[in-house]
Scaffold this motif. Structure first.
Motif, mmCIF file in Angstrom:
data_model
loop_
_atom_site.group_PDB
_atom_site.id
_atom_site.type_symbol
_atom_site.label_atom_id
_atom_site.label_comp_id
_atom_site.label_asym_id
_atom_site.label_seq_id
_atom_site.Cartn_x
_atom_site.Cartn_y
_atom_site.Cartn_z
ATOM 1 N N CYS A 39 39.884 25.823 45.280
ATOM 2 C CA CYS A 39 39.527 26.438 44.130
ATOM 3 C C CYS A 39 40.618 27.388 43.547
ATOM 4 C CB CYS A 39 38.336 27.239 44.435
ATOM 5 S SG CYS A 39 36.784 26.269 45.338
ATOM 6 N N CYS A 94 40.412 31.118 44.336
ATOM 7 C CA CYS A 94 40.301 31.652 45.817
ATOM 8 C C CYS A 94 41.795 31.858 46.390
ATOM 9 C CB CYS A 94 39.584 30.474 46.584
ATOM 10 S SG CYS A 94 39.461 31.098 48.402
ATOM 11 N N ALA A 97 27.030 27.859 46.601
ATOM 12 C CA ALA A 97 27.757 28.609 45.708
ATOM 13 C C ALA A 97 28.546 27.589 44.558
ATOM 14 C CB ALA A 97 28.900 29.172 46.538
ATOM 15 N N GLU A 124 29.236 28.563 41.571
ATOM 16 C CA GLU A 124 30.290 29.342 41.009
ATOM 17 C C GLU A 124 30.065 29.440 39.612
ATOM 18 O OE1 GLU A 124 31.892 31.152 43.350
ATOM 19 O OE2 GLU A 124 32.193 29.994 44.989
ATOM 20 N N ARG A 163 33.357 24.442 35.909
ATOM 21 C CA ARG A 163 33.465 24.180 37.473
ATOM 22 C C ARG A 163 34.769 23.488 37.491
ATOM 23 N NH1 ARG A 163 28.109 23.832 37.479
ATOM 24 N NH2 ARG A 163 27.884 21.679 37.226
ATOM 25 N N LYS A 218 36.191 23.585 41.262
ATOM 26 C CA LYS A 218 34.869 23.771 42.272
ATOM 27 C C LYS A 218 34.641 22.481 43.006
ATOM 28 C CE LYS A 218 32.557 25.817 44.910
ATOM 29 N NZ LYS A 218 33.286 26.732 45.961
ATOM 30 N N TYR A 274 25.091 31.226 44.251
ATOM 31 C CA TYR A 274 26.055 32.386 44.203
ATOM 32 C C TYR A 274 27.110 31.816 42.755
ATOM 33 C CZ TYR A 274 29.697 35.428 45.267
ATOM 34 O OH TYR A 274 30.525 36.666 45.371
ATOM 35 N N PHE A 275 27.363 32.768 41.957
ATOM 36 C CA PHE A 275 28.082 32.436 40.626
ATOM 37 C C PHE A 275 28.999 33.611 40.356
ATOM 38 C CE2 PHE A 275 24.181 30.436 39.787
ATOM 39 C CZ PHE A 275 24.445 29.169 39.403
ATOM 40 N N MET A 276 29.997 33.192 39.771
ATOM 41 C CA MET A 276 31.119 34.315 39.284
ATOM 42 C C MET A 276 31.054 34.490 37.610
ATOM 43 S SD MET A 276 34.741 34.299 40.721
ATOM 44 C CE MET A 276 34.588 33.935 42.601
ATOM 45 N N LEU A 309 34.990 34.326 34.470
ATOM 46 C CA LEU A 309 36.379 33.426 34.870
ATOM 47 C C LEU A 309 37.097 32.971 33.529
ATOM 48 C CD1 LEU A 309 34.020 31.241 37.402
ATOM 49 C CD2 LEU A 309 35.994 32.201 37.877
ATOM 50 N N PHE A 368 34.637 38.077 38.349
ATOM 51 C CA PHE A 368 35.999 37.385 38.670
ATOM 52 C C PHE A 368 36.989 38.332 38.658
ATOM 53 C CE2 PHE A 368 40.022 35.848 36.588
ATOM 54 C CZ PHE A 368 40.340 35.336 37.729
#
Ligand code: SF4
Lengths: 218, 626
Positions: free
Chosen positions: B272, B275, B368, B370, B377, B382, B407-409, B412, B453
């Protein structure tokens, strides 16, 4: 099921373990000791422990009482030794006894507790007046306020709950012995009683300075 | 002092945080130890004791005959107040010794928002905050390791030595070098020079930074010989042979993760692009099931814990996870031991695993995805599709779960409002699926949890700016409106603390003054929403002439010198550049676990290989990207 009554002490760093944490600590100790403790049924099984009275954080206990249920019978000596080998520092099993199946819970038969309370010389507001204890105890009512669960202050009379109060020693400060009612009908806290005593003599103390030991339950 | 400490303990909320005396605590004879180290966790006891790294290093150092390691945690504000009032110094839990009496104090840098706690702990220990003020050698050596040491620069003025990478690989070297230096009665400078010669040890005072007029960095160079220009991270090459603590300290009071931890593997190869953990713990190294079963047996026996969690960045990726779980349940289930999985992948296989281990179906499962759209994605690599997610939640609802967390962000790179709407659409589809499959509809709940993010060093997104606080807030409000509906719950993170996190994680040495000023303004426990106060920080930035937005919102160019360029995470910059470019094209990069090496450069640089317990070790190819 096999029920045992365990008398234990909780001293030193163990006195900072809260009641809920104590239950967890004991469960782990029984596991480490490999003792066949019985668990409740249901989604979240918990060990079958039953206590006489929770000990407040920071108070040492010399002879606390816990009853446990086991899946199999265990010799008293073996139980004490294995458990003592697995308890964190400060927790020590003193005695193990059988409990008949139909005996009431230790909480139900509890009526009082004995305490030893010490106040360091530095924290002592002044010398005790002569006969202070006798005069204090001769009062008909001793009123104290305590915050209830709803955060409201409630005035209570604790005189009937003070069974005994005497000065054990005045060396290096002051040491007081107290017998107080404990249980469902009347429950007096040692710091409450000592605070009331000092207020009666016209002095004030910081309750956090009191070193409290619960010497026994009856 | 002991007595005074007891007095203090009666005056604080949770004295069990400071009293020690836990089961498996190691108390060694102080005077017969050649080197005494304190492991300082800059957060409260309940958080620190839930940390596997602490347990590993604690067991490892205390296994040595010549060394001891004792613990100290950040005092909660009520304890700090008592310490300051009485003038008592901060002491360790084991022997209740002042921190100043130790030879080495090792801080772990788990999150940027614990930096002020480090200063606070040094101050409460009576130790000067700045490395420069300690160089006489009359103070303990202050060491720091952990994820945030991959950009150590903001803390460079306060820390003498950083450990980059895995502590169990580096710490023994550090202790040995310290002892050798002591034996030959070296001075402070020589000790630092000696340490700097080891892989994974970064001594900031031996490096010089020059700046450009536009506040970027011109150069960061090591002045002296034997001091490497690039500090490579340390990596454990054989996880089965590595030290694992089977006699973990059992906390005396309830902690965040109050259970036995079994680390099944290290590293994650999914790639990812946001990450940092995925980069710094590369390559993936699985442990053999036999090792794990042996460790689990010893661990449960020595601690008495009734639950064992299989930890790693993505446990369901472990190639023998199913058989491991069934074997653990077979061996320890009868004694009432539960197995738990903290991290789940978005797929039906993970739900099967969760079904296996979770007896209580009432708690919620977290997934997640994300990002809300497939386009985004793919940008973040992802590697999951909407179908994966729908399969997974379908399996979860059918298996009896009534509550799902997603769970999201937000914020981004390349995100538009369509992606935000995508989050809401996805949540609604999940809720609809639940309505079809869950019988007791009243309990059906889909929680959408959204964080912001934060661009992190050593990732493909390290060059990207963070969204402004106002923009993040706008997106949160947009999402809140879109998610208003029965059965949907919306949770979001404070954009202000994400902003500070970005400033600190992309920062350079010039931030030291601001961190110190923030601490002087009263900043403590910044990671705790009840204490976090951006105002204190903004004042600190202002008084020290720092433009925080310049750090959080700057878009770096590929040829800019980044503050952390001298720290080698193993993954090459060329690879990160390529990954960043691919992300903007929406091109996905496959997981190297599958056997296809996209050439991150790590295996060749560090001479380690990914290791899978299933035996399918991938063959790394050399880094050939230009
Ligand atoms: S070099 Fe290839 S195999 Fe090794 S970690 Fe990087 S991507 Fe995976």
């Amino acid at each position: 099921m096999f029920r045992y009554r365990i008398q234990y002490s909780k001293r030193g760093s163990a006195c900072y373990i809260s009641h809920l944490d104590l239950i967890r600590a004991l469960e782990r100790a029984f596991r480490r000791a490999g003792l066949p403790i019985a668990f409740s049924e249901g989604f979240n099984p918990h060990p079958r422990f039953s206590f006489a009275a929770p000990l407040p954080v920071g108070v040492e206990g010399l002879a606390e009482v816990l009853e446990v249920e086991m899946k199999e019978p265990v010799d008293h000596q073996v139980l004490a030794e294995r458990l003592n080998g697995a308890l964190p520092p400060g927790l020590v099993v003193l005695e193990v006894a059988d409990v008949p199946d139909n005996a009431p819970s230790p909480m139900a038969v509890l009526t009082g507790a004995g305490y030893i309370v010490h106040l360091d010389e530095d924290d002592l507001p002044g010398p005790l007046p002569a006969e202070a204890v006798r005069h204090f105890l001769s009062q008909e009512k001793i009123q104290v306020t305590r915050k209830g669960k709803d955060d409201k202050e409630k005035v209570r009379d604790i005189r009937p709950g003070i069974l005994k109060l005497n000065v054990l020693s005045q060396v290096n400060g002051l040491t007081i012995q107290l017998d107080l009612k404990t249980g469902s009908t009347m429950n007096v806290r040692p710091e409450e009683a000592v605070d009331a005593f000092f207020r009666y003599t016209g002095m004030s103390i910081d309750k956090a300075d009191l070193q409290i030991i619960r010497s026994g339950l009856f | 002092m002991e007595k005074q400490l007891e007095k203090i303990l009666r005056r604080v909320q949770k004295p069990g945080r400071y009293s020690g005396g836990e089961w498996n605590m190691v108390r060694k004879d102080w005077h017969s130890m050649c080197v005494k180290m304190a492991f300082a966790f800059p957060d409260v006891y309940e958080v620190g004791m839930s940390h596997l790294g602490l347990q590993i290093l604690y067991g490892m150092v205390n296994d040595r005959e010549d060394a001891l390691l004792e613990r100290v945690f950040a005092p909660w504000p009520d304890m700090e107040e008592q310490l300051r009032k009485t003038g008592l110094p901060l002491t360790s839990l084991e022997s209740r010794r002042p921190l100043r009496d130790f030879d080495i104090i090792g801080f772990t840098l788990q999150y940027e928002l614990s930096f002020t706690n480090i200063l606070n702990m040094l101050d409460l220990a009576g130790i000067p905050l700045r490395s420069a003020d300690r160089k006489g050698g009359n103070y303990p050596l202050v060491v720091a390791g952990g994820p945030c040491s991959f950009n150590p620069e903001p803390m460079a003025d306060f820390i003498d030595v950083f450990v980059i990478g895995e502590g169990e690989d580096a710490l023994n070297d550090l202790l040995d070098a310290y002892l050798a230096s002591r034996r030959s009665s070296e001075g402070w400078e020589d000790l630092l020079l000696r340490l700097a010669g080891f892989d994974g040890i970064y001594v900031p005072v031996l490096y010089r930074v020059e700046y450009n007029d536009d506040r970027t960095i011109k150069a960061l160079t090591s002045g002296s010989e034997g001091v490497p220009a690039l500090v490579h991270k340390r990596v454990v090459t054989d996880m089965d042979a590595a030290f694992f603590p089977t006699r973990m300290v059992v906390p005396a009071i309830e902690t965040v993760h109050d259970r036995a931890m079994l680390e099944v593997q290290r590293g994650c190869t999914r790639g990812c692009r946001f990450c940092q953990a995925g980069v710094i713990y590369r390559p993936v190294r699985e442990k053999e099931p036999e090792t794990l079963l042996r460790h689990a047996g010893e661990l449960l026996g020595s601690t008495g814990w009734g639950e064992i969690s299989l930890t790693s960045l993505s446990t369901s990726d472990y190639s023998r996870v199913s058989s491991l779980i069934s074997e653990l349940i077979k061996r320890h289930g009868p004694a009432g031991v539960n197995v738990s999985l903290p991290s789940l992948r978005v797929d039906a296989f993970s739900v099967d695993l969760a079904k296996e281990v979770q007896k209580v179906r009432r708690s919620s499962l977290t997934f997640a995805p994300e990002a809300g759209t497939q386009r985004l994605r793919d940008v973040i690599n992802k590697g999951v599709t909407e179908d994966n997610l729908m399969d997974a939640v379908g399996a979860a609802f059918s298996a009896g779960w009534q509550s799902i967390k997603l769970y999201f962000m937000i914020g981004l790179p390349t995100e538009t409002d369509d992606d935000i709407r995508g989050i809401a659409n996805l949540a609604r589809r999940v809720l609809d699926k639940g309505r079809m499959l869950v019988r007791v509809k009243g309990r059906l709940k889909v929680t959408v949890s959204v964080s912001s993010f934060v661009p992190k060093s050593h990732t493909a997104f390290q060059w990207e700016p963070q969204n402004s606080m106002a923009e993040l807030k706008r997106k949160q409000l947009l999402l809140r409106d879109l998610l208003r509906s029965r059965g949907l719950v919306f949770k979001w993170h404070d954009t202000r603390s994400s902003f500070l996190e970005a400033v600190l994680s992309r920062g350079d040495r010039r931030l030291a003054g601001a961190i110190e000023a923030a601490w002087r303004n009263g900043a403590r426990f910044d990671g705790w929403s009840e204490f976090f106060d951006l105002g204190k920080w903004l004042k600190a930035f202002e008084s020290t002439g720092i433009d925080p937005e310049g750090y959080a919102y700057r878009r770096y160019q590929y040829d800019d010198v980044l503050p952390w360029d001298h720290i080698g995470a193993g993954v090459s910059k060329k690879y990160l550049v390529r990954e960043h470019r691919r992300s903007l094209e929406g091109a996905i990069t496959p997981d190297c676990r599958g056997g296809q090496c996209p050439g991150c450069g790590l295996c060749a640089t560090l001479e380690v290989k990914p290791y899978l317990a299933g035996g399918e070790t991938v063959v790394p190819i050399p880094d050939t990207i230009q």
